[in-house]
Design an enzyme around this catalytic site. Structure first.
Site, mmCIF file in Angstrom:
data_model
loop_
_atom_site.group_PDB
_atom_site.id
_atom_site.type_symbol
_atom_site.label_atom_id
_atom_site.label_comp_id
_atom_site.label_asym_id
_atom_site.label_seq_id
_atom_site.Cartn_x
_atom_site.Cartn_y
_atom_site.Cartn_z
ATOM 1 N N GLU A 116 -7.468 -9.294 -1.124
ATOM 2 C CA GLU A 116 -6.117 -9.336 -1.702
ATOM 3 C C GLU A 116 -5.585 -7.913 -1.796
ATOM 4 O O GLU A 116 -6.361 -6.957 -1.819
ATOM 5 C CB GLU A 116 -6.137 -10.021 -3.080
ATOM 6 C CG GLU A 116 -7.010 -9.340 -4.080
ATOM 7 C CD GLU A 116 -7.482 -10.298 -5.189
ATOM 8 O OE1 GLU A 116 -7.369 -9.917 -6.352
ATOM 9 O OE2 GLU A 116 -7.975 -11.387 -4.880
ATOM 10 N N LYS A 118 -4.301 -4.400 -3.090
ATOM 11 C CA LYS A 118 -4.539 -3.629 -4.304
ATOM 12 C C LYS A 118 -3.184 -3.215 -4.838
ATOM 13 O O LYS A 118 -2.470 -2.407 -4.242
ATOM 14 C CB LYS A 118 -5.394 -2.399 -4.008
ATOM 15 C CG LYS A 118 -5.759 -1.639 -5.266
ATOM 16 C CD LYS A 118 -6.832 -0.605 -4.988
ATOM 17 C CE LYS A 118 -7.450 -0.040 -6.252
ATOM 18 N NZ LYS A 118 -6.518 0.637 -7.131
ATOM 19 N N ASP A 120 -0.319 -1.592 -7.125
ATOM 20 C CA ASP A 120 -0.194 -0.298 -7.776
ATOM 21 C C ASP A 120 0.575 -0.467 -9.083
ATOM 22 O O ASP A 120 1.759 -0.186 -9.178
ATOM 23 C CB ASP A 120 0.528 0.674 -6.833
ATOM 24 C CG ASP A 120 0.191 2.111 -7.165
ATOM 25 O OD1 ASP A 120 -0.643 2.322 -8.073
ATOM 26 O OD2 ASP A 120 0.755 3.009 -6.525
ATOM 27 N N TYR A 228 -6.161 -11.141 -11.027
ATOM 28 C CA TYR A 228 -7.144 -10.911 -9.963
ATOM 29 C C TYR A 228 -8.586 -11.119 -10.405
ATOM 30 O O TYR A 228 -9.511 -10.793 -9.659
ATOM 31 C CB TYR A 228 -6.963 -9.548 -9.313
ATOM 32 C CG TYR A 228 -7.038 -8.356 -10.261
ATOM 33 C CD1 TYR A 228 -8.171 -8.105 -11.019
ATOM 34 C CD2 TYR A 228 -5.956 -7.486 -10.372
ATOM 35 C CE1 TYR A 228 -8.234 -7.028 -11.877
ATOM 36 C CE2 TYR A 228 -6.004 -6.397 -11.227
ATOM 37 C CZ TYR A 228 -7.150 -6.172 -11.971
ATOM 38 O OH TYR A 228 -7.199 -5.108 -12.825
ATOM 39 N N LYS A 317 -8.489 1.889 0.890
ATOM 40 C CA LYS A 317 -7.192 2.486 0.550
ATOM 41 C C LYS A 317 -6.374 2.832 1.791
ATOM 42 O O LYS A 317 -6.916 3.212 2.824
ATOM 43 C CB LYS A 317 -7.421 3.780 -0.262
ATOM 44 C CG LYS A 317 -8.164 3.560 -1.564
ATOM 45 C CD LYS A 317 -7.306 2.909 -2.633
ATOM 46 C CE LYS A 317 -6.355 3.877 -3.271
ATOM 47 N NZ LYS A 317 -6.940 4.683 -4.333
ATOM 48 N N CYS A 411 29.531 27.009 5.369
ATOM 49 C CA CYS A 411 28.633 26.260 6.249
ATOM 50 C C CYS A 411 27.674 27.226 6.943
ATOM 51 O O CYS A 411 28.111 28.209 7.551
ATOM 52 C CB CYS A 411 29.449 25.490 7.270
ATOM 53 S SG CYS A 411 28.434 24.741 8.551
ATOM 54 N N CYS A 414 28.797 27.119 10.895
ATOM 55 C CA CYS A 414 30.074 27.594 11.440
ATOM 56 C C CYS A 414 30.842 28.477 10.465
ATOM 57 O O CYS A 414 31.884 29.020 10.816
ATOM 58 C CB CYS A 414 30.944 26.413 11.856
ATOM 59 S SG CYS A 414 31.618 25.489 10.458
ATOM 60 N N CYS A 429 30.606 20.347 5.081
ATOM 61 C CA CYS A 429 31.249 21.436 5.798
ATOM 62 C C CYS A 429 32.629 20.942 6.194
ATOM 63 O O CYS A 429 32.780 19.833 6.689
ATOM 64 C CB CYS A 429 30.421 21.765 7.032
ATOM 65 S SG CYS A 429 31.381 22.574 8.328
ATOM 66 N N CYS A 435 32.895 22.734 13.908
ATOM 67 C CA CYS A 435 31.537 23.139 13.543
ATOM 68 C C CYS A 435 30.563 22.674 14.627
ATOM 69 O O CYS A 435 30.439 21.484 14.887
ATOM 70 C CB CYS A 435 31.155 22.532 12.192
ATOM 71 S SG CYS A 435 29.442 22.838 11.730
HETATM 72 S S1 IVH Z 1 -10.492 -6.069 -9.083
HETATM 73 C C1 IVH Z 1 -14.337 -5.107 -11.235
HETATM 74 N N1 IVH Z 1 -8.351 -6.577 -7.664
HETATM 75 O O1 IVH Z 1 -7.492 -1.320 -9.304
HETATM 76 C C2 IVH Z 1 -13.175 -5.094 -10.357
HETATM 77 N N2 IVH Z 1 -8.388 -4.640 -9.021
HETATM 78 O O2 IVH Z 1 -9.408 0.864 -9.041
HETATM 79 C C3 IVH Z 1 -11.924 -5.100 -11.113
HETATM 80 N N3 IVH Z 1 -6.317 -3.359 -8.988
HETATM 81 O O3 IVH Z 1 -8.358 -1.156 -12.657
HETATM 82 C C4 IVH Z 1 -10.754 -4.858 -10.296
HETATM 83 N N4 IVH Z 1 -5.232 -4.663 -7.596
HETATM 84 O O4 IVH Z 1 -6.170 -2.263 -12.159
HETATM 85 C C5 IVH Z 1 -8.943 -5.741 -8.524
HETATM 86 N N5 IVH Z 1 -6.499 -7.153 -6.402
HETATM 87 C C6 IVH Z 1 -7.097 -6.321 -7.269
HETATM 88 C C7 IVH Z 1 -6.464 -5.191 -7.776
HETATM 89 C C8 IVH Z 1 -7.145 -4.353 -8.651
HETATM 90 C C9 IVH Z 1 -5.172 -3.580 -8.337
HETATM 91 C C10 IVH Z 1 -6.575 -2.202 -9.865
HETATM 92 C C11 IVH Z 1 -7.137 -2.588 -11.202
HETATM 93 C C12 IVH Z 1 -8.340 -1.724 -11.404
HETATM 94 C C13 IVH Z 1 -8.175 -0.702 -10.346
HETATM 95 C C14 IVH Z 1 -9.525 -0.227 -9.883
#
Ligand code: IVH
Length: 738
Positions: A116, A118, A120, A228, A317, A411, A414, A429, A435
């Site tokens: 899934e 990650k 932010d 998650y 990442k 400018c 020119c 400008c 120009c």
């Molecule tokens: S699992 C033990 N799944 O990433 C594992 N974390 O770097 C627990 N995060 O603190 C995390 N998306 O806030 C998991 N799909 C995802 C996530 C996720 C974002 C964040 C989470 C965690 C941090 C770890």
């Protein structure tokens, strides 16, 4: 006195129904009823609760905001620590992770991973007891977090009670709270309007919004959640896989990522990661990688944990999109329209997968707002294919000899005066085609693929042509000879001949391309094509007047008339009068338009406010006041006329853009609006209507002849009924199209 049983039941039924609609909306992303119906249910519940306050419970959907501001957040101990994740920054590191997993499990078989995005945002723990939300806590240091229950209760996608059945007595759901990009942009616009500082990115905005002592502030922020994982579970076994747990959580009413997938073995994981990387910018929320988790909980338990992270999961990442570096200098670039863009020369830095040494600072407003100085350490961002930008500076790292960025008075190319109208972000400008920078850009634009598409006329060549004074405007291109071209750097006889042929070929074009190529401020490719289609000929576009395009409504006319009549009597020409102060809706273009209609103020005042009301003669969707003025003034300027005439006499031509001009147009003069769900795409019907000469507008007004209302039509239908506009169903539309 106890409340009647039937009232209690009604209240409970309303709550259940509202909870269910929330679930359809936030979890399934498939709302079952229109918003208006949802609002009605909520209002009915509010009314009953007002009448019988003793029935109010904390988990009622009416009770999301209510609590008073706190002095500070209480501390929460996590019974099961909230861990972090190990990172993999390359395919190899991901393969290494998989190898370690299989070695520990002593298996050669491929492992099934749940994958899934990650997200932010920030981690949250949501504790449900007997299905009721009792606590929301931040991650903190993983062992102790902050109690933000009041705030998470205001987040509409977080259920106050679980739905369905079979949930454990205690269920701690873990997930990420985040702010979608759209919501973030809207929030920042609001911040600016209120004179407050915008947030640097959605993550900061989400964190700042969740950690508010006053829950009413959080309630106004567009936060949402994807779950998650699970933390503490008491009293009822869950699934034996992570994906199974996610399915259960979703059934109980909590949103999970719609991207959750299973990947068997590493090749599938790489494919998933690459797909997600390609879609990253298209998602409405920020992600910074993909999390892979061993799906089988039994295997997870055998793998266990190291220090602060599980051995069964990893975050692969994406390359960082933001990095720190130093601004070594700031220069100003002059664009096609003369706009001066401050560009930061940076200490080279690797960001978003490439080395970046220049980044845009957008405009002076941005520089001033973010207080960016030469010498500052700044955050540089490069997302996808977007040009690198300086996001903000870190004033705490500012050296004592940092210098402010100063907009030049002249400018840099020119030497013409630089003009920055008060309150505007963009400085320009004033040299126009005098120009060389603007000339170069205008000609590059003219030759570009979506404009006149002159093959072989690249940027470098245009620069030479301008520097050697061979072309001063786009029309000069068509006067170039083979001999002149062959004398240029890196041009032989052959390529000179090819270019002359390409120039010749480009003369056969379309009106849309031609309009786009002229480079009228604000006219992009789409608008150029719309204008061409709607007006049909260059003459018809040139003949447009402001009063054809701009609408002054009765309410506006009244306030404008009042202000103008107070302002001046006598024979003062309306033109060039300084706008009367205090006109809220005022736009300078309205005055220009009035000047067009009434050369003398006396004439204007004689007609009374009604005389100012005008209906636009030609409705062109997307042309507002600003664009109308740009179009009309462009064609009024003698030097533009001259270039156009030269281009036409050089032989530039196009076919009539209207689809088969000789075909019968039975619906000529009628305006349709389409709304609701129809059995075919709306564009399909739109094309059929246009072919028959009808116009298709985006909103209902009294100029609409027919509203075509499909299933679940909403506000447009109501408006049409109010205005007495004829309403057709799909069948009715088909008959008119026959
Ligand atoms: S699992 C033990 N799944 O990433 C594992 N974390 O770097 C627990 N995060 O603190 C995390 N998306 O806030 C998991 N799909 C995802 C996530 C996720 C974002 C964040 C989470 C965690 C941090 C770890």
């Amino acid at each position: 006195m106890s409340v009647d049983k039937s009232v209690r039941e009604r209240v409970e039924a309303l709550r259940r129904e509202i909870d269910y609609h929330n679930y359809r909306y936030y979890v399934l992303d498939d709302p079952q009823v229109p918003d208006a119906e949802y609002d009605r249910l909520l209002r009915a519940l509010q009314d009953l609760e007002r009448q019988y306050p003793e029935l109010i419970t904390p988990d009622s959907p009416t009770q999301r905001v209510g609590a008073r501001p706190l002095d500070s957040f209480a501390e929460v101990a996590h019974r099961i620590p909230m861990l972090s994740l190990d990172n993999a920054f390359s395919d190899e590191e991901l393969d290494d992770f998989d190898r370690r997993v299989r070695e520990r499990l002593k298996t050669d078989a491929s492992i099934v991973y749940a994958a899934e995005p990650k997200l932010d945002g920030l981690a949250i723990s949501l504790r449900y007891e007997q299905g009721r939300l009792v606590q929301g806590a931040t991650r903190g240091d993983g062992h102790h977090g902050e109690d933000v229950t009041q705030n998470v209760r205001t987040i509409p996608s977080i259920p106050l009670r679980l739905i369905g059945e079979g949930w454990p007595e205690v269920l701690e759901v873990r997930g990420e709270i985040f702010m979608p990009k759209k919501g973030f942009e809207a929030l920042n616009r609001r911040q600016l309007e209120r004179g407050e500082k915008p947030f640097a990115n959605p993550r900061n905005a989400a964190a700042g919004s969740l950690r508010q002592l006053d829950p009413r502030v959080t309630a106004e922020r567009p936060l949402t959640l994807f779950s998650y994982g699970v933390g503490e579970v008491v009293g009822h076994p869950m699934s034996d896989t992570h994906s199974g747990n996610m399915a259960l959580i979703r059934e109980w009413g909590l949103p999970i990522s719609p991207e959750l997938g299973l990947c068997e073995g590493m090749p599938a994981c790489h494919v998933y990661f690459d797909r997600m990387a390609a879609r990253r910018d298209a998602l409405d929320y920020d992600i910074d990688g993909v999390v892979f988790k061993v799906d089988d909980i039994g295997l997870q338990e055998r793998l266990g944990y190291v220090a602060r992270a599980p051995r069964w999961a990893i975050a692969r990442k994406f390359p960082a999109q933001e990095e720190l570096t130093v601004v070594e200098d700031v220069e100003f670039q002059v664009g096609r329209t003369g706009a001066l863009t401050p560009v930061a020369r940076l200490k080279p830095v690797f960001v978003g997968g490439v080395t970046v040494s220049n980044a845009t600072l957008h405009n002076m407003d941005e520089v001033e707002r973010e207080d960016i100085r030469i010498g500052d350490t700044v955050i540089v961002r490069r997302a996808g294919d977007v040009i690198p930008e300086v996001v903000r500076s870190l004033p705490e790292r500012r050296p004592s000899d940092a210098r402010p960025v100063i907009l030049p008075a002249h400018c840099p190319v020119c030497g013409s005066a630089v003009i920055r109208p008060e309150g505007e972000a963009i400085a320009r400008c004033s040299g126009g085609l005098y120009c060389p920078a603007q000339r170069k850009e205008a000609i590059k634009h003219f030759a570009s693929r979506k404009a006149m598409d002159i093959e072989g006329l690249g940027d470098k060549l245009v620069e030479q042509l301008v520097e050697r004074d061979l072309v001063a405007n786009p029309a000069d291109l068509y006067a170039l000879t083979k001999e002149q071209l062959a004398g240029l750097e890196r041009m032989g006889e052959k390529s000179a001949a090819n270019l002359v042929a390409a120039l010749e070929q480009s003369k056969e074009t379309t009106l849309g391309r031609f309009l786009f190529a002229l480079g009228i401020l604000g006219i992009g490719e789409t608008m150029a094509n719309t204008l061409a289609q709607e007006r049909g000929s260059l003459e018809a576009i040139e003949a447009l007047r402001l009063q054809d395009l701009i609408e002054i409504k009765a309410s506006q006319a009244r306030s404008l008339f009042k202000a103008l009549s107070e302002y001046g009597a006598g024979d003062t020409p309306t033109g060039r009068v300084t706008p009367p102060p205090g006109l809220k809706w005022y736009h300078p273009v309205h005055l220009l338009m009035l000047e067009e209609r009434f050369p003398l103020l006396r004439g204007l005042l004689a007609g009374g406010p009604k005389g100012l009301v005008n209906e636009p003669g030609v409705r062109i969707e997307g042309v507002g006041e600003v664009l109308a003025e740009k179009i009309v003034t462009f064609f009024r300027q003698a030097h533009n006329r001259e270039v156009i005439d030269k281009l036409l006499s050089a032989g530039v031509h196009w076919p009539d853009p209207r689809p088969d001009a000789s075909a019968p147009r039975p619906l000529q003069g009628l305006t349709f609006v389409l709304t609701g769900k129809l059995s075919q795409a709306r564009d399909h019907y739109k094309a059929l209507l246009l072919e028959r000469g009808a116009k298709v507008a985006g909103s209902v007004s009294k100029n609409t002849d027919y509203l075509v209302a499909g299933e679940a039509a909403g506000s447009k239908l109501t408006k049409a009924q109010q205005l007495g506009v004829k309403v057709l169903d799909e069948q009715g539309l088909l008959e008119r199209l026959k």
